[in-house]
Design a protein around this motif. Structure first.
Motif, PDB file in Angstrom:
ATOM      1  N   ASP A   1       0.847  -1.190   0.000  1.00 57.05           N
ATOM      2  CA  ASP A   1       0.000   0.000   0.000  1.00 57.05           C
ATOM      3  C   ASP A   1       0.885   1.243   0.000  1.00 57.05           C
ATOM      4  O   ASP A   1       1.894   1.307   0.700  1.00 57.05           O
ATOM      5  N   ILE A   2       0.483   2.244  -0.751  1.00 60.60           N
ATOM      6  CA  ILE A   2       1.281   3.470  -0.874  1.00 60.60           C
ATOM      7  C   ILE A   2       1.270   4.279   0.427  1.00 60.60           C
ATOM      8  O   ILE A   2       2.167   5.106   0.643  1.00 60.60           O
ATOM      9  N   ALA A   3       0.291   4.057   1.279  1.00 62.08           N
ATOM     10  CA  ALA A   3       0.167   4.784   2.560  1.00 62.08           C
ATOM     11  C   ALA A   3      -0.011   3.760   3.686  1.00 62.08           C
ATOM     12  O   ALA A   3      -1.124   3.588   4.205  1.00 62.08           O
ATOM     13  N   PRO A   4       1.070   3.065   4.050  1.00 60.60           N
ATOM     14  CA  PRO A   4       0.923   1.923   4.972  1.00 60.60           C
ATOM     15  C   PRO A   4       0.408   2.314   6.348  1.00 60.60           C
ATOM     16  O   PRO A   4       0.841   3.302   6.927  1.00 60.60           O
ATOM     17  N   GLN A   5      -0.517   1.498   6.838  1.00 58.61           N
ATOM     18  CA  GLN A   5      -1.136   1.710   8.151  1.00 58.61           C
ATOM     19  C   GLN A   5      -0.612   0.734   9.195  1.00 58.61           C
ATOM     20  O   GLN A   5      -1.106   0.702  10.326  1.00 58.61           O
ATOM     21  N   ALA A   6       0.378  -0.059   8.851  1.00 54.97           N
ATOM     22  CA  ALA A   6       1.005  -1.026   9.758  1.00 54.97           C
ATOM     23  C   ALA A   6       2.363  -1.386   9.147  1.00 54.97           C
ATOM     24  O   ALA A   6       2.589  -1.120   7.958  1.00 54.97           O
ATOM     25  N   PRO A   7       3.272  -1.979   9.945  1.00 51.64           N
ATOM     26  CA  PRO A   7       4.582  -2.347   9.389  1.00 51.64           C
ATOM     27  C   PRO A   7       4.455  -3.205   8.124  1.00 51.64           C
ATOM     28  O   PRO A   7       5.236  -3.032   7.183  1.00 51.64           O
ATOM     29  N   THR A   8       3.515  -4.134   8.122  1.00 52.86           N
ATOM     30  CA  THR A   8       3.150  -4.828   6.875  1.00 52.86           C
ATOM     31  C   THR A   8       1.772  -4.339   6.463  1.00 52.86           C
ATOM     32  O   THR A   8       0.810  -4.449   7.237  1.00 52.86           O
ATOM     33  N   HIS A   9       1.684  -3.769   5.295  1.00 51.63           N
ATOM     34  CA  HIS A   9       0.386  -3.368   4.722  1.00 51.63           C
ATOM     35  C   HIS A   9       0.464  -3.618   3.221  1.00 51.63           C
ATOM     36  O   HIS A   9       1.025  -2.817   2.461  1.00 51.63           O
ATOM     37  N   VAL A  10      -0.077  -4.755   2.854  1.00 49.80           N
ATOM     38  CA  VAL A  10      -0.022  -5.218   1.462  1.00 49.80           C
ATOM     39  C   VAL A  10      -1.455  -5.314   0.952  1.00 49.80           C
ATOM     40  O   VAL A  10      -2.376  -5.694   1.689  1.00 49.80           O
ATOM     41  N   LEU A  11      -1.645  -4.961  -0.303  1.00 50.44           N
ATOM     42  CA  LEU A  11      -2.934  -5.122  -0.973  1.00 50.44           C
ATOM     43  C   LEU A  11      -2.849  -6.340  -1.880  1.00 50.44           C
ATOM     44  O   LEU A  11      -1.888  -6.468  -2.656  1.00 50.44           O
ATOM     45  N   VAL A  12      -3.814  -7.238  -1.742  1.00 51.38           N
ATOM     46  CA  VAL A  12      -3.886  -8.407  -2.632  1.00 51.38           C
ATOM     47  C   VAL A  12      -5.097  -8.210  -3.518  1.00 51.38           C
ATOM     48  O   VAL A  12      -6.226  -8.050  -3.019  1.00 51.38           O
ATOM     49  N   VAL A  13      -4.865  -8.210  -4.827  1.00 50.71           N
ATOM     50  CA  VAL A  13      -5.945  -7.927  -5.774  1.00 50.71           C
ATOM     51  C   VAL A  13      -6.064  -9.067  -6.778  1.00 50.71           C
ATOM     52  O   VAL A  13      -5.056  -9.673  -7.158  1.00 50.71           O
ATOM     53  N   PRO A  14      -7.291  -9.344  -7.234  1.00 49.83           N
ATOM     54  CA  PRO A  14      -7.424 -10.283  -8.357  1.00 49.83           C
ATOM     55  C   PRO A  14      -6.925  -9.613  -9.634  1.00 49.83           C
ATOM     56  O   PRO A  14      -7.022  -8.386  -9.775  1.00 49.83           O
ATOM     57  N   ARG A  15      -6.407 -10.407 -10.540  1.00 48.26           N
ATOM     58  CA  ARG A  15      -5.988  -9.842 -11.829  1.00 48.26           C
ATOM     59  C   ARG A  15      -7.202  -9.302 -12.595  1.00 48.26           C
ATOM     60  O   ARG A  15      -7.086  -8.305 -13.313  1.00 48.26           O
ATOM     61  N   ALA A  16      -8.336  -9.977 -12.441  1.00 52.80           N
ATOM     62  CA  ALA A  16      -9.549  -9.556 -13.147  1.00 52.80           C
ATOM     63  C   ALA A  16     -10.190  -8.381 -12.433  1.00 52.80           C
ATOM     64  O   ALA A  16     -10.236  -8.343 -11.193  1.00 52.80           O
ATOM     65  N   HIS A  17     -10.710  -7.461 -13.207  1.00 52.04           N
ATOM     66  CA  HIS A  17     -11.399  -6.311 -12.611  1.00 52.04           C
ATOM     67  C   HIS A  17     -12.774  -6.727 -12.112  1.00 52.04           C
ATOM     68  O   HIS A  17     -13.637  -7.129 -12.900  1.00 52.04           O
ATOM     69  N   THR A  18     -12.958  -6.617 -10.800  1.00 52.49           N
ATOM     70  CA  THR A  18     -14.287  -6.747 -10.201  1.00 52.49           C
ATOM     71  C   THR A  18     -14.352  -5.686  -9.111  1.00 52.49           C
ATOM     72  O   THR A  18     -13.324  -5.314  -8.544  1.00 52.49           O
ATOM     73  N   PRO A  19     -15.541  -5.169  -8.805  1.00 49.72           N
ATOM     74  CA  PRO A  19     -15.602  -3.972  -7.957  1.00 49.72           C
ATOM     75  C   PRO A  19     -15.381  -4.205  -6.474  1.00 49.72           C
ATOM     76  O   PRO A  19     -14.970  -3.289  -5.764  1.00 49.72           O
TER      77      PRO A  19
END
Ligand code: 5GP
Ligand code: ZN
Length: 118
Positions: free
Chosen positions: A36-54
């Protein structure tokens, strides 16, 4: 497998496509994980599907395997950073703080966390 659906206007589709830089920490068949570009914890990772879903339920409806891969990837990235305990957050809707409308799990770890969340 057919080419996943993408939205050229979507920030996270563009990160998945490599058009916008991000610090990628894990790539799977159906998912990509990046810091995440603005981390809220020492580890802050975003996991996203490759497919676009909302949002998360839409991903679960469209591709249950992708939804499962998100959960497994969350554990993988947390462990890789030394954390057995971690929090997964899916904001689903603007009313609870979702700002990017491409499904993403926030994976947070490395500090004490309160409950209920704010
Ligand atoms: P939401 O508020 O939709 O649940 O979470 C969106 C997250 O995306 C926020 O935590 C925000 O910091 C992160 N974010 C927004 N723009 C970018 C970006 O360009 N790169 C990365 N790596 N994270 C971003
Ligand atoms: Zn997208």
């Amino acid at each position: 497998m057919s080419t996943p659906s993408t939205d050229p206007e979507c920030l996270f589709c563009r990160i998945v496509a490599g058009e916008i830089p991000a610090e990628i920490v894990h790539e799977g068949e159906r998912t990509v994980a990046f810091r995440d570009i603005a981390p809220q914890a020492p580890t802050h990772v975003l996991v996203v599907p490759r497919a676009h879903t909302p949002n998360a339920p839409a991903t679960a409806e469209d591709d249950a395997a992708a939804f499962a891969e998100i959960a497994l990837t969350a554990r993988t990235v947390a462990r890789a950073e030394g954390h057995e305990d971690f929090r997964i957050v899916f904001n689903c809707g603007a009313g609870v703080g979702q700002t990017v409308f491409h499904t993403h799990a926030h994976v947070l770890a490395g500090r004490p966390m309160g409950w209920p969340p704010g």
